[in-house]
Design a protein around this motif. Structure first.
Motif, short mmCIF file in Angstrom:
data_model
loop_
_atom_site.label_atom_id
_atom_site.label_comp_id
_atom_site.label_asym_id
_atom_site.label_seq_id
_atom_site.Cartn_x
_atom_site.Cartn_y
_atom_site.Cartn_z
N ASP A 1 0.87 -1.17 0.00
CA ASP A 1 0.00 0.00 0.00
C ASP A 1 0.91 1.21 0.00
OD1 ASP A 1 -2.12 1.73 0.19
OD2 ASP A 1 -2.73 1.15 2.22
N ILE A 2 0.41 2.35 -0.38
CA ILE A 2 1.20 3.56 -0.20
C ILE A 2 1.30 3.84 1.29
CG2 ILE A 2 0.57 4.54 -2.44
CD1 ILE A 2 -1.41 6.35 -0.96
N PRO B 1 -2.92 3.45 4.42
CA PRO B 1 -4.34 3.85 4.49
C PRO B 1 -5.35 2.78 4.09
CG PRO B 1 -3.18 4.98 2.70
CD PRO B 1 -2.15 4.30 3.52
N LYS B 2 -5.09 2.05 3.00
CA LYS B 2 -6.06 1.03 2.59
C LYS B 2 -6.09 -0.14 3.55
CE LYS B 2 -6.60 1.70 -2.38
NZ LYS B 2 -6.49 1.06 -3.73
N LEU B 3 -4.93 -0.50 4.09
CA LEU B 3 -4.85 -1.62 5.03
C LEU B 3 -5.20 -1.18 6.44
CD1 LEU B 3 -1.55 -3.33 3.79
CD2 LEU B 3 -3.92 -3.90 3.21
N ILE C 1 -3.68 11.02 12.10
CA ILE C 1 -4.13 9.97 11.17
C ILE C 1 -5.04 10.57 10.10
CG2 ILE C 1 -5.61 7.93 10.99
CD1 ILE C 1 -4.48 7.00 13.67
N GLU C 2 -5.91 11.50 10.49
CA GLU C 2 -6.75 12.17 9.48
C GLU C 2 -5.89 12.93 8.48
OE1 GLU C 2 -10.03 11.88 8.97
OE2 GLU C 2 -9.83 10.30 10.50
N GLY C 3 -4.79 13.53 8.97
CA GLY C 3 -3.86 14.20 8.07
C GLY C 3 -3.21 13.22 7.11
N CYS C 4 -2.84 12.03 7.62
CA CYS C 4 -2.27 10.98 6.76
C CYS C 4 -3.24 10.57 5.67
CB CYS C 4 -1.89 9.76 7.60
SG CYS C 4 -0.50 10.00 8.73
N ASN D 1 -4.98 10.71 -0.11
CA ASN D 1 -5.87 11.10 -1.22
C ASN D 1 -5.13 11.97 -2.23
OD1 ASN D 1 -8.06 9.71 -0.13
ND2 ASN D 1 -8.76 11.48 1.04
N TYR D 2 -4.32 12.88 -1.71
CA TYR D 2 -3.55 13.76 -2.61
C TYR D 2 -2.53 12.97 -3.41
CZ TYR D 2 -0.31 17.33 -4.21
OH TYR D 2 0.51 18.12 -4.99
#
Length: 278
Positions: free
Chosen positions: A188-189, A224-226, A251-254, A259-260
């Protein structure tokens, strides 16, 4: 000092839960297998990936996975300190371990992947110096596997000069894009962001003045996906309930950075398809 005004604004005009401006560009170093620039406010980092390639020192070759190496570096405020200073080594180790968590190293056995970082120079007269440092960075990644010593304790430093705050996060985000540009397989990224606590207020993505205040701050890296945390560092102590709020904000910032980064990768893919006439 008041870091948040009565109107709820920080010193740079942002709201407490607002991030600094993000900017990224892929493919900025011609000689690298993958590269990227990532900016978080005034913190600008360039990451270059060299590999996967054959391990130069066979004694360090790992039969069932790739060897991830990187050059140590020091931020601008530490350039006069001895090479390999404690903080530089710690940052290098943190970044390497964070990136190893996302790279599918088992798909590239008996090979090495080199990660290098440097700053962005804004003046034309610095371009030559910048290219020389990138070449030194690539050389250090090669040399790191050519000697029977730990590659993580090498004395060579690569400097990051344009630093505001969030060096570790910017390096991790830049490395993610550079690895994707190099075609390195990843689970994942991985994205990273920090949050702090000043004037009894949780603050997302600290700037230089806030970071220098010496208050508690939390740096987080996630897949993020995992939905997995790959990095968690905290300076100073916080009560558990406040820590949970600050960590949640980071975490919300991550996730916002993830997304960016996906948008940047998608746009880069469209440009490649256009150039190839697909």
């Amino acid at each position: 000092m008041d870091y948040v005004s009565p109107e709820g604004l920080r010193l740079d005009g942002r709201r407490p839960m607002e991030m600094r401006q993000l900017r990224a560009e892929i493919g900025t170093v011609a000689k690298a297998n993958g590269s990227a620039v990532f900016e978080m406010g005034n913190t600008k980092v360039i990451a270059a990936v060299y590999g996967p390639r054959e391990v130069q020192n066979r004694s360090q070759q790992i039969n069932d996975q790739a060897l991830v190496i990187m050059a140590n570096f020091s931020t601008g405020d530490r350039m006069r300190k001895p090479k390999g200073d404690r903080r530089s080594t710690e940052i290098s180790l943190v970044i390497r371990q964070t990136m190893e968590a996302c790279i599918l190293t088992h798909l590239m056995p008996r090979s090495q992947i080199g990660l290098c970082f440097n700053s962005i120079f804004t003046k034309k007269k610095h371009y030559t110096i910048f290219k020389e440092l990138i070449d030194l960075c690539a050389l250090s990644c090669l040399l790191a596997s050519s000697f029977p010593i730990s590659v993580y304790s090498r004395k060579r430093n690569i400097s990051i000069l344009n630093v505001s705050a969030g060096t570790r996060s910017a390096c991790i985000n830049a490395a993610t894009l550079a690895l994707a540009d190099a075609g390195i397989p990843m689970r994942d990224i991985v994205t990273s962001c920090s949050a702090g606590y000043l004037n009894s207020t949780p603050l997302l993505d600290l700037n230089y003045i806030e970071d220098s205040a010496g208050g508690p701050d939390v740096t987080v890296g996630i897949l993020p996906k995992l939905d997995k945390v790959t990095l968690l560092q905290m300076d100073a102590k916080l009560p558990v309930d406040i820590f949970e709020n600050v960590m949640g904000l980071a975490i919300e910032g991550c996730k916002a950075i993830a997304n960016y980064i996906r948008e940047v990768l998608l746009e880069n893919t469209k440009q490649l398809e256009y150039r190839r006439g697909l």
